[in-house]
Design a protein around this motif. Structure first.
Motif, PDB file in Angstrom:
ATOM      1  N   LEU A  68       7.744   9.866 -28.545  1.00 32.27           N
ATOM      2  CA  LEU A  68       8.442  11.152 -28.684  1.00 32.27           C
ATOM      3  C   LEU A  68       8.419  11.623 -30.134  1.00 32.27           C
ATOM      4  O   LEU A  68       8.220  12.813 -30.411  1.00 32.27           O
ATOM      5  CB  LEU A  68       9.893  11.031 -28.195  1.00 32.27           C
ATOM      6  CG  LEU A  68      10.080  10.908 -26.681  1.00 32.27           C
ATOM      7  CD1 LEU A  68      11.554  10.672 -26.352  1.00 32.27           C
ATOM      8  CD2 LEU A  68       9.575  12.154 -25.961  1.00 32.27           C
ATOM      9  N   ALA A 123      17.033  14.080 -28.267  1.00 36.38           N
ATOM     10  CA  ALA A 123      15.898  14.948 -28.585  1.00 36.38           C
ATOM     11  C   ALA A 123      16.109  15.676 -29.921  1.00 36.38           C
ATOM     12  O   ALA A 123      15.198  15.748 -30.750  1.00 36.38           O
ATOM     13  CB  ALA A 123      15.668  15.951 -27.454  1.00 36.38           C
ATOM     14  N   ALA A 139      10.200  -1.474 -24.029  1.00 35.26           N
ATOM     15  CA  ALA A 139      10.010  -0.123 -23.489  1.00 35.26           C
ATOM     16  C   ALA A 139      10.788   0.892 -24.327  1.00 35.26           C
ATOM     17  O   ALA A 139      10.387   2.056 -24.443  1.00 35.26           O
ATOM     18  CB  ALA A 139      10.449  -0.057 -22.029  1.00 35.26           C
ATOM     19  N   ILE A 147      15.628  13.347 -32.879  1.00 36.33           N
ATOM     20  CA  ILE A 147      14.214  13.039 -33.088  1.00 36.33           C
ATOM     21  C   ILE A 147      13.530  14.205 -33.808  1.00 36.33           C
ATOM     22  O   ILE A 147      12.731  14.001 -34.715  1.00 36.33           O
ATOM     23  CB  ILE A 147      13.535  12.724 -31.736  1.00 36.33           C
ATOM     24  CG1 ILE A 147      14.075  11.389 -31.195  1.00 36.33           C
ATOM     25  CG2 ILE A 147      12.021  12.669 -31.890  1.00 36.33           C
ATOM     26  CD1 ILE A 147      13.591  11.052 -29.807  1.00 36.33           C
ATOM     27  N   MET A 174       8.986   6.040 -30.111  1.00 39.04           N
ATOM     28  CA  MET A 174       7.862   6.234 -31.030  1.00 39.04           C
ATOM     29  C   MET A 174       6.921   7.329 -30.543  1.00 39.04           C
ATOM     30  O   MET A 174       6.442   8.141 -31.337  1.00 39.04           O
ATOM     31  CB  MET A 174       7.090   4.923 -31.247  1.00 39.04           C
ATOM     32  CG  MET A 174       6.195   4.505 -30.106  1.00 39.04           C
ATOM     33  SD  MET A 174       5.403   2.905 -30.452  1.00 39.04           S
ATOM     34  CE  MET A 174       4.008   2.968 -29.322  1.00 39.04           C
ATOM     35  N   ARG A 228       8.853   2.128 -27.284  1.00 39.47           N
ATOM     36  CA  ARG A 228       7.694   2.840 -26.765  1.00 39.47           C
ATOM     37  C   ARG A 228       8.046   4.313 -26.519  1.00 39.47           C
ATOM     38  O   ARG A 228       7.250   5.212 -26.784  1.00 39.47           O
ATOM     39  CB  ARG A 228       7.308   2.183 -25.448  1.00 39.47           C
ATOM     40  CG  ARG A 228       5.878   2.295 -25.098  1.00 39.47           C
ATOM     41  CD  ARG A 228       5.622   1.480 -23.850  1.00 39.47           C
ATOM     42  NE  ARG A 228       4.244   1.565 -23.495  1.00 39.47           N
ATOM     43  CZ  ARG A 228       3.300   0.781 -23.989  1.00 39.47           C
ATOM     44  NH1 ARG A 228       3.606  -0.160 -24.853  1.00 39.47           N
ATOM     45  NH2 ARG A 228       2.057   0.946 -23.630  1.00 39.47           N
ATOM     46  N   ILE A 229       9.242   4.522 -26.009  1.00 38.13           N
ATOM     47  CA  ILE A 229       9.701   5.887 -25.725  1.00 38.13           C
ATOM     48  C   ILE A 229       9.988   6.630 -27.026  1.00 38.13           C
ATOM     49  O   ILE A 229       9.509   7.739 -27.242  1.00 38.13           O
ATOM     50  CB  ILE A 229      10.957   5.839 -24.815  1.00 38.13           C
ATOM     51  CG1 ILE A 229      10.565   5.283 -23.437  1.00 38.13           C
ATOM     52  CG2 ILE A 229      11.600   7.206 -24.699  1.00 38.13           C
ATOM     53  CD1 ILE A 229      11.746   4.959 -22.531  1.00 38.13           C
ATOM     54  N   MET A 252      15.923   4.652 -28.857  1.00 39.18           N
ATOM     55  CA  MET A 252      16.899   5.736 -28.910  1.00 39.18           C
ATOM     56  C   MET A 252      18.297   5.232 -28.585  1.00 39.18           C
ATOM     57  O   MET A 252      18.507   4.607 -27.539  1.00 39.18           O
ATOM     58  CB  MET A 252      16.536   6.824 -27.892  1.00 39.18           C
ATOM     59  CG  MET A 252      15.271   7.579 -28.198  1.00 39.18           C
ATOM     60  SD  MET A 252      14.739   8.637 -26.801  1.00 39.18           S
ATOM     61  CE  MET A 252      15.996   9.927 -26.839  1.00 39.18           C
TER      62      MET A 252
END
Lengths: 426, 426
Positions: free
Chosen positions: A80, A16, A72, A19, A78, A75-76, A43
């Motif tokens: 976030l 986190a 997947a 990001i 991008m 997907r997570i 990630m």
């Protein structure tokens, strides 16, 4: 103001906080007035974790399902990242490979991009928003199924998107400050290159330099996309990969160095086919068998035939990962091809000296061999191209060989300047 | 041989071993000769973990991005399940909501299905393969963006897919053995219903029974989809939800029970508007203000006006989650609407007695009130429909109220028969 495509790898969006840091960087670029499209990898270890889950089901999962599973990950990351950028007051929308118009062939697991139709990305940029695009993935239009691009796929996505958008630059953010004259973990005095030509970068990538994947460089060269390789952990200028490797006189009053760098590769192995009848067509037969097993050969050496026996030995290198397949294929055809035995050696290392400048400079190979000889390192195989010389050594003397050659060609900086920041993304 | 749609919730696919167990069950159904389409939720806590990641970015993430993020969950579970089924020698392919043709409106986070065009699913079944479909998600065709259906969305996906495929049955696998006459955690002697009608199931779901979500039952009733609620942890027959609640004489020679069950709900709160002028139109004004805040009201009681003051009190119940919004809306309009003060009470519980049979049986409410009175439980509010009576009690006497009513209506089994297996999916 420019149109910039930025690509962040898995280590840049590992958690986190990472990001959020990337979000800040993207928001700054947007606030500076640029149009910004961002390509992200999954990630940190997400991809490996998903692969592990699949392998808990079966050792050989169907590739179509693996592609659905792995996509997947982006997907997570991008969504976030889009959320994080929006929270900084800069509008951002994320798009899957399919939504971004990344069209591929149907080869699951290592699909090739055949077109990019980024109308939604262009519309998003025209709205003044940042577009986030999932790296590593696309869609095959015949099957309407998602595909993945294989290793280094996100870099290729970024360059392909930059080409389709006619971007001014494609910035590849990574965990080193740019492209170095050698791997800084082996040569602490390696220097960062300000610029490097597509051809040299291709040879470096093909010879084991991991900072950019071969396919990405091929794509950049074909479409003339300027690629800026730089660190996501600092604001230093990195390395510009371009078709104008020579700095303009104002930029660099000194002469462009002859050599771009020294790459190394520990991922190859050597197979020696012992006792091959020295008659025409035998080598072709051997390499035909290996090729039919789907294995690419790198370097080849044929020993001088011992006149007494009429037999010769043929050695070649190949990716160690393909070693078992090649051995099995040759073994199965032994009576047919005609040889005595096979030897397998995966303790080899390959050193490659790369530089467009060496074309016009005689004596480069003599200097290379001299440096290795002075260091007491034995050369087992040699190949050359116009801008590259590669030699095979023992794996355990490879580091020393790289340092010796780096010094001999005056590539050393006065002090160590490279910093390596973390793992590598995909 | 039948066409079966099976739905597995998050607790049924919580980890690798659970997925393998589900895969075995699906493969058995396919090997028995049925056409099988499977709808899956995200694994275990995946959704909550993704929500948590998003909230680390910002408290209020954009809904479009949240939908992209959350749909990664089913992408992982569906591909893993397809891999697991394939490894058992039964061909299986997984499909996103978009690929399965689940078309929704554009309301991110709680989209409604407006059509299902499952041509790829039909083609997969025609090939003899199992089709795995991501629950909870769809696509809006105007924006080409993914959407999520909100709580209970995977059940709705399963029923909608079953309707579009004209499936013989939609099996909803959950962590209890079916629909019970009361929550077995409160009433250990609750009995499993063999069958229950759509109308009764609707009332039970609307009254707090959590085994099926209201939207899913509405969809099943509208399209006449037989729903079989059963446990993924056992092979017992569960509860059939259908428009033919009465067993045929061969199936059940005894008379169909009058009452389907007792539901309870602790998620509501009560607002009392104190000192409302007892003149026509005041109640309409109050509920207009609440409705304009987007809040749905459940039960309403208006006290008899005190003739001396000309003022009355109006109480109503609403989801506790909407309490703050309703209070703020009323407070802002106090001078305009005209009342003295507001009281808020979130320590209430609601008990609902549901049964199509009660329409034709007089004395049901008398028996209900008598049972509660005998147990010393005070009733604060009452509402009735043709097949339901609901009462509000103190929250801390709700469990006792449920048990008293369950016994009074002869719903108790001779011994406890329910087993609760785990958490609940989405």
């Amino acid at each position: 103001m420019a149109l910039i495509v930025q690509k962040y790898g898995g280590s840049s969006v590992a958690d986190a906080d990472s990001i959020k840091r990337v979000a800040k960087r993207v928001a700054e670029a947007r606030r500076a007035g640029h149009d910004v499209a961002v390509v992200v990898s999954a990630m940190g270890d997400t991809t490996d974790e998903l692969i592990d889950l699949a392998h808990q089901m079966t050792p050989l999962p169907p590739q179509r399902e693996m592609d659905i599973l792995l996509t997947a990950g982006e997907r997570i990351s991008m969504s976030l990242l889009a959320i994080a950028i929006t929270s900084l007051g800069v509008e951002a929308r994320s798009f899957t490979g399919q939504q971004a118009g990344v069209i591929t062939d149907e080869v699951h697991g290592k699909a090739r991009i055949i077109d990019v139709t980024p109308s939604r990305i262009s519309a998003t940029l025209a709205d003044g928003a940042v577009a986030i695009v999932a790296g590593f993935q696309g869609v095959n239009l015949e099957t309407n199924d998602v595909t993945t691009l294989g290793r280094g796929g996100s870099d290729t996505t970024a360059v392909a998107l930059a080409a389709a958008l006619h971007a001014d630059v494609c910035e590849i953010y990574t965990d080193v400050d740019g492209v170095f004259t050698a791997d800084p973990r082996i040569v602490p005095t390696a220097r960062k290159l300000e610029r490097v030509g597509y051809d040299e970068m291709l040879e470096l990538a093909a010879s084991g330099a991991k900072v950019l994947m071969l396919r990405c460089v091929e794509y950049a060269r074909r479409y003339g996309v300027p690629v800026h390789v730089r660190s996501s952990f600092s604001t230093h200028t990195g390395t510009l990969v371009t078709d104008q490797p020579a700095p303009t006189p104002e930029e660099a009053p000194v002469e462009q160095p002859m050599i771009a760098g020294v790459a190394h590769d520990r991922s190859e192995a050597k197979i020696t086919v012992v006792g091959v009848p020295d008659v025409p067509g035998k080598a072709a037969r051997i390499f035909g068998v290996v090729a039919s097993a789907g294995v690419n050969i790198d370097m080849i050496v044929q020993n001088v035939s011992a006149a007494r026996t009429g037999l010769t030995d043929i050695s070649f290198t190949l990716p160690a990962a393909d070693g078992a397949a090649a051995l099995a294929a040759l073994d199965a055809r032994q009576p047919d091809v005609g040889f005595d035995s096979l030897q397998y050696d995966d303790t080899i290392g390959k050193l490659s000296l790369v530089g467009a400048g060496m074309k016009s400079h005689p004596g480069v190979s003599a200097k290379l061999f001299g440096a290795l000889s002075d260091a007491g390192i034995n050369i087992e195989m040699i190949t050359t191209s116009e801008i590259r010389i590669s030699v095979v050594t023992r794996a355990d003397s490879l580091d020393e060989a790289v340092r010796a050659v780096h010094t001999a060609f005056d590539l050393d900086a006065e002090t160590a300047e490279a910093v390596v920041y973390g793992g590598t993304g995909r």
